[in-house]
Design a protein around this motif. Structure first.
Motif, short mmCIF file in Angstrom:
data_model
loop_
_atom_site.label_atom_id
_atom_site.label_comp_id
_atom_site.label_asym_id
_atom_site.label_seq_id
_atom_site.Cartn_x
_atom_site.Cartn_y
_atom_site.Cartn_z
N THR A 136 5.95 18.44 1.94
CA THR A 136 5.23 17.18 1.71
C THR A 136 3.73 17.42 1.79
OG1 THR A 136 7.04 15.84 2.61
CG2 THR A 136 4.86 14.84 2.57
N ILE A 137 3.02 16.93 0.78
CA ILE A 137 1.56 17.03 0.75
C ILE A 137 0.92 15.76 1.29
CG2 ILE A 137 -0.45 17.23 -0.77
CD1 ILE A 137 1.31 18.94 -2.63
N ALA A 138 1.42 14.61 0.85
CA ALA A 138 0.80 13.34 1.27
C ALA A 138 1.76 12.19 1.07
CB ALA A 138 -0.47 13.09 0.46
N PHE A 139 1.57 11.14 1.86
CA PHE A 139 2.25 9.86 1.66
C PHE A 139 1.27 8.92 0.97
CE2 PHE A 139 2.97 5.46 2.97
CZ PHE A 139 4.28 5.28 2.53
N CYS A 140 1.77 8.14 0.01
CA CYS A 140 0.94 7.20 -0.72
C CYS A 140 1.55 5.80 -0.62
CB CYS A 140 0.79 7.61 -2.18
SG CYS A 140 -0.03 9.20 -2.40
N PRO A 141 0.75 4.77 -0.40
CA PRO A 141 1.27 3.42 -0.17
C PRO A 141 1.61 2.68 -1.46
CG PRO A 141 -1.10 3.39 0.02
CD PRO A 141 -0.72 4.83 -0.22
N GLY A 142 2.71 3.07 -2.08
CA GLY A 142 3.16 2.40 -3.29
C GLY A 142 4.18 3.26 -4.01
N PHE A 143 4.71 2.73 -5.11
CA PHE A 143 5.70 3.48 -5.88
C PHE A 143 4.96 4.39 -6.85
CE2 PHE A 143 8.84 4.31 -9.14
CZ PHE A 143 9.96 4.62 -8.37
N LEU A 144 5.13 5.70 -6.67
CA LEU A 144 4.42 6.70 -7.46
C LEU A 144 5.11 6.90 -8.80
CD1 LEU A 144 4.01 9.09 -4.45
CD2 LEU A 144 2.05 8.33 -5.83
N GLU A 158 9.22 3.47 5.19
CA GLU A 158 7.96 4.17 5.47
C GLU A 158 6.79 3.20 5.52
OE1 GLU A 158 6.99 7.42 5.91
OE2 GLU A 158 9.03 8.21 6.01
N LEU A 159 6.75 2.28 4.57
CA LEU A 159 5.66 1.29 4.57
C LEU A 159 5.71 0.41 5.82
CD1 LEU A 159 5.81 0.27 0.81
CD2 LEU A 159 3.84 1.30 1.95
N ALA A 160 6.92 -0.03 6.19
CA ALA A 160 7.06 -0.86 7.38
C ALA A 160 6.65 -0.11 8.64
CB ALA A 160 8.49 -1.37 7.50
N ASP A 161 7.06 1.16 8.74
CA ASP A 161 6.70 1.96 9.92
C ASP A 161 5.20 2.17 10.05
OD1 ASP A 161 9.36 2.16 10.55
OD2 ASP A 161 9.61 4.21 9.82
N ARG A 162 4.50 2.18 8.91
CA ARG A 162 3.05 2.39 8.92
C ARG A 162 2.29 1.07 8.93
NH1 ARG A 162 1.94 7.85 6.75
NH2 ARG A 162 3.95 8.88 6.39
N ASP A 163 3.02 -0.05 9.00
CA ASP A 163 2.41 -1.37 8.95
C ASP A 163 1.50 -1.49 7.73
OD1 ASP A 163 1.94 -3.96 9.76
OD2 ASP A 163 0.27 -3.43 11.09
N ALA A 164 2.04 -1.10 6.57
CA ALA A 164 1.25 -1.02 5.35
C ALA A 164 1.83 -1.92 4.27
CB ALA A 164 1.22 0.42 4.85
#
Length: 357
Positions: free
Chosen positions: A252-260, A290-296
């Protein structure tokens, strides 16, 4: 991620574009401009830097704008609802369009394919367009008589049928030929991939038919990095990943907040598009958790990610009517591009030609 924006630009139907404070500087430093597509509103966006240092946005309508492929000579291919568009730079060396634009991209050809759900595009060593024909689960090229000419299909697809069986979607070219594709599943029945969104996503080596990995979730946009690894979007997890084509292992390089969905590699960075959910798109996917866990909350926009660190260094954000984007292309060597749209008065009144010798 930067917290301040330097530009806010209205678009059609109450959508606003905002950018990170350093975007203009990043585009200038890395000598590139960007193109990205929105199939939801049917628009092509071109992003550059004006002479005064501000970010320029130019947008034109192309029905169901999807896959993009930029050619250094000044040619942009765009996959749309039922056509593949070829846009050419009409400027001669040293000319500017409207006093500011160093490329003016004009639609010069539209090859009609019918609605085959074109996703990503490439150009082979002979200059032929290769595209992902998602509806027929194959790679194809343009044909002067027919809708398309099939080139390759995954080994698990028993026949070509208009059934979007595995949701073939992403294409990586190497040495002028297709090398890797992504698919959501190995299903061989109509719309079968929809029941396999959370696991079983594939990266396939086109040259050998080998499945490099089947441990992805809704993968998209494979790209070959300078070290030979494959960088792709593990969209169901919201991750940019690096895959070793020999072993299939991924990092994994990065997490992004949305559908890639779309990605371009440039100067050690991944430029990606992210979208908000549509009709429960995230439901049942790890991305939702993932979004919920990051409060995003999910974004719609373009993110620029440092591949070495995974940091999101710059961004473009769309808020309002437009909630989904598709592809993105880097345009190296271009500072500030614009395009003309088909059917517009500007297109009708823009005439160019080479003078008689």
């Amino acid at each position: 991620m930067s917290s301040k924006t330097s530009t806010e630009t209205p678009t059609d139907q109450n959508t606003h574009l905002s950018v990170s404070r350093g975007l203009a500087g990043w585009l200038t430093q890395h000598a590139t401009s960007l193109a990205f597509s929105c199939y939801q509103s049917g628009q092509l966006f071109l992003v550059g830097v004006l002479p005064n240092g501000s970010v320029s946005f130019n947008q034109q309508k192309f029905s169901r704008a999807m896959g993009l492929c930029w050619q250094p000579a000044g040619r942009l291919y765009l996959g749309a609802l039922d056509q593949v568009w070829r846009l050419e730079n009409m400027l001669r060396p040293g000319e500017l369009g409207n006093q500011h634009f160093d490329r003016v991209l004009v639609p010069r050809n539209a090859q009609t394919t019918g609605d085959v759900d074109i996703h990503e595009l490439g150009v082979d060593r002979d200059g032929h367009v290769v595209f992902v024909n998602t509806r027929y689960s194959c790679l194809a090229t343009l044909d002067p008589r027919h809708s398309f000419r099939p080139l390759w299909k995954p080994p698990f697809i028993s026949r070509l049928a208009p059934e979007d069986r595995c949701h073939l979607n992403g294409l990586a070219m190497a040495d002028g030929a297709p090398r890797y594709v992504t698919a959501v599943s190995r299903s061989d029945v109509v719309d079968g991939w929809r029941e396999r969104r959370n696991e079983g996503g594939l990266l396939i080596d086109v040259t050998s038919n080998a499945i490099v990995t089947d441990q992805l979730s809704m993968p998209h946009s494979p790209r070959i990095a300078g070290d030979g690894s494959v960088v792709l979007l593990d969209s169901g997890w919201g991750r940019i990943c690096r895959v070793d084509p020999a072993s299939g292992t991924r990092q994994t390089i990065a997490f992004c907040p949305g559908f890639l969905r779309g990605m371009a590699l440039h100067d050690g960075f991944a430029i990606v598009t992210v979208s908000k959910p549509r009709n429960g798109t995230f439901s049942g996917l790890a991305l939702d958790t993932e979004l919920a866990d990051r409060d995003a909350v999910p974004w719609c926009g373009v993110l620029i990610v440092d591949l070495a660190t995974g940091d999101i260094v710059e961004w473009i954000r769309l808020e309002g009517f437009i909630t989904e984007l598709f592809d993105v292309a880097a345009m190296p060597g271009v500072r500030c591009p614009m395009a003309l749209g088909p059917g517009t008065l500007e297109m009708q009144n823009t005439i160019s030609f080479e003078p008689l010798a």
